[in-house]
Design an enzyme around this catalytic site. Structure first.
Site, PDB file in Angstrom:
ATOM      1  N   SER A  98       0.866  -1.192   0.000  1.00  0.00           N
ATOM      2  CA  SER A  98       0.000   0.000   0.000  1.00  0.00           C
ATOM      3  C   SER A  98       0.893   1.230   0.000  1.00  0.00           C
ATOM      4  O   SER A  98       2.090   1.129   0.275  1.00  0.00           O
ATOM      5  CB  SER A  98      -0.876   0.023   1.257  1.00  0.00           C
ATOM      6  N   ASP A  99       0.330   2.390  -0.291  1.00  0.00           N
ATOM      7  CA  ASP A  99       1.111   3.591  -0.041  1.00  0.00           C
ATOM      8  C   ASP A  99       0.975   3.899   1.459  1.00  0.00           C
ATOM      9  O   ASP A  99       0.182   3.288   2.170  1.00  0.00           O
ATOM     10  CB  ASP A  99       0.675   4.768  -0.918  1.00  0.00           C
ATOM     11  N   TRP A 100       1.762   4.834   1.919  1.00  0.00           N
ATOM     12  CA  TRP A 100       1.844   5.107   3.367  1.00  0.00           C
ATOM     13  C   TRP A 100       0.439   5.366   3.949  1.00  0.00           C
ATOM     14  O   TRP A 100      -0.165   6.408   3.658  1.00  0.00           O
ATOM     15  CB  TRP A 100       2.753   6.306   3.604  1.00  0.00           C
ATOM     16  N   GLY A 101      -0.004   4.392   4.732  1.00  0.00           N
ATOM     17  CA  GLY A 101      -1.291   4.574   5.418  1.00  0.00           C
ATOM     18  C   GLY A 101      -2.503   4.554   4.504  1.00  0.00           C
ATOM     19  O   GLY A 101      -3.606   4.896   4.929  1.00  0.00           O
TER      20      GLY A 101
END
Ligand code: BGC
Length: 761
Positions: free
Chosen positions: A293-296
């Site tokens: 995933s991308d950050w968060g």
């Protein structure tokens, strides 16, 4: 599990696994032996351990997102328990070894950690920012710079970079336009593949290579109004043809991982999009690496209004094919209860873990989890002299000459006096760009330093900063303060200009004006820079403007005030030397714009490969143009001058029609008609005149680079095959449609010759 059984199982299965020789094949070529070993490990794993592999934690070095709230003690316990599969921002051979040790010495199954980091344009040795480097159009050079970045990164114990970014981006307002290869899908594809090959080498198991990551899947570069993280609305044709083409190429090139994106597309956040991740990537393209995933971004499904809580966010993301949760803290909370409540099937976890372990196998981590963490190698490799030599070479290849009135450039080395003016002229930090990994602050060669080293003692250099640009703390997460008022240095700058034969002005952007979250509503020179240029140009109009920037700028006014313009982006560690090489003619500029430069921000998003519309341009009112200005940009895609001139002969086509799998040849003779040797990039564009989905008026489909001595000629050949013509058609597949085509060849996207041919059944 009975502990006796576990011991036997580990002996039988895990030991041979740890001893195996890692595979040298691409991530998509499955090795039955490795797959069998992965099966055996998965069989041993508890649900908690499976979830652990799908969790990525931030280390404590370099927070690129919202800081996490988990304390280090809890983090340590989780590592010991095998509840973390990967970490980002843990750097240095020492730190990575220590973190790995925690896992290897305490966790039950001893599955090595995977360390990731944003190595976007170098680790210690800085290369040009990706948009700038793309202006070289030199695939070999870009592969080399990625391979050097990989070598340094691997020597610091890191296995995996979150690069290349292959988001096609057409909007100068978007701060992250700096991180990619610009506005063209084909250029993004070939550059993306060159960078992937550079990072990954021929063998991921090699300690000089690292895993790459194709990001951001997908549509991130199409954020509405160029505002970072904003909504994206595109239909299937645009999605496939304009956005996904580079990702398909990356998948085919065997990129080890993908990263999804923050944005939604057509109402579905990419992180929760089964269509993107399952149907297209893992389905149609049969991709075998994993999706981080991308950050968060899994947690962000909640503010998106797509998931009501973490449980639902976890369910949606895992079902959609997001394999690893980067700092979202969702999978670690949600997945176990989701399985125990039978809301999701455990096989979903198995499939994700399988992909993650596959990458760890390819990297050779099961063979030796510490192989990358070697402090001796780290010392030898970082900033090695040969890396700086390569950095200077790729930097000078990335410079684009936009204007050269009366051949003011190259400057003579014995010029009597040069005024070097501007906030960026002696800046040793901005040339490092944003996303600068572990570059030492203020470590770049400044333009002033470069010039001083290039000229002889007979030349007087009159330096005056003139004004500040970025002020106060400048860093990844801090908003940048721009000097909007202080002009106290103007008088000194004007005096320097008055007393000099030629003025070199270094203006543009602070490094922290582009990058994540750095969107802008305007693209003119910010702060007091235009005023400084106005003041200087009144006293001395013999100005060479050196631009440093990470996005296309509105150069309409500066273009009228100066004699020459060099677009130098943020060129990295060797910036000043590379710029001096071009200024004084040691290198003849060969860069070409990978992105259109508009006349003003109102034209954005501006890109050359537009559709014709039902009302192509005319001087009438009711046509697709603007009433207060041109619809053409100032400098087009593919544009860039040289100190020499190239003449193109007539295009020769081997046949005017072809069919099936046949090909035709197009050739053109190019002659260096100037006085010095030079490199030219010959560009080939296609226009499919009528199609099942409307096609752009021109699309780059091939290019060649040649170097010619003065007076020399060379015939350049292109093969046109069905592949050259293909696009994602109404049949929902990539294919060439029969019909009439224009093929255009020339030195940029505007100065082109055209011939036509037919593609038949
Ligand atoms: C960015 C990614 C980056 C990640 C890790 C995110 O904010 O969008 O491109 O790889 O942070 O630093």
């Amino acid at each position: 599990m009975n502990i006796q059984y576990l011991k036997i199982a580990l002996c039988l299965v895990v030991t041979p696994v740890f001893q195996m020789t890692a595979q040298t094949k691409g991530i998509n070529d499955l090795d039955p032996v490795v797959e069998h070993k992965i099966d055996s490990i998965i069989e041993l794993m508890t649900v908690k351990e499976k979830v652990g592999q799908m969790v990525q934690y931030n280390g404590s070095f370099d927070v690129t997102g919202i800081p996490s709230d988990i304390d280090s003690k809890t983090k340590l316990e989780k590592l010991k328990n095998g509840e973390v599969g990967s970490m980002l921002n843990v750097l240095t051979a020492k730190a990575t070894r220590e973190a790995q040790q925690v896992v290897m010495e305490n966790s039950r199954l001893k599955i090595p950690l995977l360390f990731g980091y944003d190595v976007i344009h170098g680790y210690k040795t800085m290369f040009p920012v990706p948009l700038g480097e793309s202006a070289s159009w030199d695939l070999e050079a870009m592969q080399l710079s990625a391979s050097i970045a990989a070598k340094e990164t691997a020597a610091a114990g890191v296995h995996w970079t979150f690069a290349p970014m292959i988001d096609v981006s057409r909007d100068a307002r978007w701060g992250r336009i700096m991180e990619g290869a610009g506005e063209d899908p084909y250029l993004n594809s070939v550059i993306g593949v060159a960078r992937i090959n550079g990072f990954q080498g021929g063998n991921l198991d090699d300690i000089a290579t690292i895993a790459a990551c194709a990001k951001h899947f997908a549509g991130y570069g199409f954020a509405e109004a160029g505002r970072d993280y904003n909504t994206v609305n595109v239909g299937e044709s645009e999605l496939q043809n304009a956005i996904l083409m580079p990702f398909k190429a990356a998948s085919e090139a065997g990129v080890a991982t993908f990263m999804n994106s923050f944005n939604e597309i057509d109402g579905v956040p990419a992180t929760a999009s089964s269509h993107l991740q399952r149907d297209i990537l893992k389905g149609e393209w049969d991709y075998k690496g994993f999706m981080v995933s991308d950050w968060g971004s899994i947690a962000e499904l909640i503010p998106h209004g797509f998931a009501k809580d973490k449980m639902q966010a976890g369910e949606l993301a895992v079902v959609a094919g997001s394999d690893m949760d980067m700092e979202g803290r969702v999978y670690e909370e949600a997945l176990e209860p989701l399985v125990s409540q039978s809301k999701i099937d455990e096989t979903l976890l198995d499939a994700a873990v399988r992909r993650i372990l596959r990458v760890k196998f390819h990297l050779g981590l099961f063979e030796d989890p510490y192989k990358y963490s070697d402090a001796k190698r780290e010392k030898e490799v970082l900033l090695a002299p040969e890396h700086l030599v390569a950095a200077r070479d790729i930097a000078r290849k990335s410079i684009v000459l936009l204007k050269n009135e009366n051949e003011v450039l190259p400057l003579k080395k014995d010029v009597k006096s040069i005024a070097v003016i501007g906030p960026l002229a002696d800046d040793k930090d901005s040339p490092l760009g944003n996303w600068r990994a572990q570059a030492n602050k203020n470590s770049a060669v400044s333009v002033l330093e470069g010039i001083k080293m290039a000229v002889g003692s007979a030349t007087t250099i009159n330096y005056a900063k003139g004004a500040d640009l970025g002020m106060g703390e400048r860093s990844f997460l801090m908003p940048l303060k721009i000097n909007e008022t202080d002009k106290s240095g103007f008088a000194e700058a004007v005096e320097a200009a008055e007393n000099s034969e030629v003025v070199v002005m270094v203006l543009g952007e602070d490094a922290f004006q582009t990058g994540e979250g750095r969107s802008q509503t305007g693209i003119k020179l910010r702060g007091v820079q235009q005023d400084l240029l106005d003041a200087v140009s009144e006293i001395n109009s013999n100005i060479v403007l050196i631009l440093m920037n990470g996005r296309p700028l509105d150069l309409s006014k500066p273009n009228e005030q100066v004699s020459a313009i060099l677009e130098t982006w943020f060129l990295g560690s060797e910036a000043g030397n590379a710029i001096a090489d071009v200024l004084f003619g040691a290198y003849n500029p060969s860069g070409k714009l990978p992105v259109s430069f508009p006349r003003n921000v109102g034209q954005e998003p501006l890109y050359y490969n537009q559709k014709n519309t039902g009302r192509p341009f005319s001087d009438m009112v009711t046509y697709s143009g603007y009433q207060d200005g041109s619809r053409e940009g100032l400098f087009p895609f593919g544009y860039g001058l040289s100190y020499t001139t190239f003449e193109y002969g007539k295009l020769q086509l081997s046949a005017e029609e072809f069919s099936g799998d046949a090909t035709i040849e197009l050739s053109v003779e190019v002659t260096n008609t100037g006085k010095v040797a030079g490199k030219e990039t010959i560009q080939l564009y296609i226009h499919d005149l009528f199609a099942s989905r409307t096609r752009p008026v021109k699309e780059l489909r091939d290019f060649r680079q040649i170097t010619l001595e003065p007076g020399a000629s060379k015939t350049v050949n292109f093969t046109i095959s069905p592949k050259t013509l293909e696009f994602y058609t109404a049949n929902k597949m990539w294919e060439a449609e029969v019909g009439e085509f224009e093929v255009m060849v020339g030195s940029n996207s505007v100065d082109l010759q055209k011939v036509t041919f037919q593609y038949k059944n």
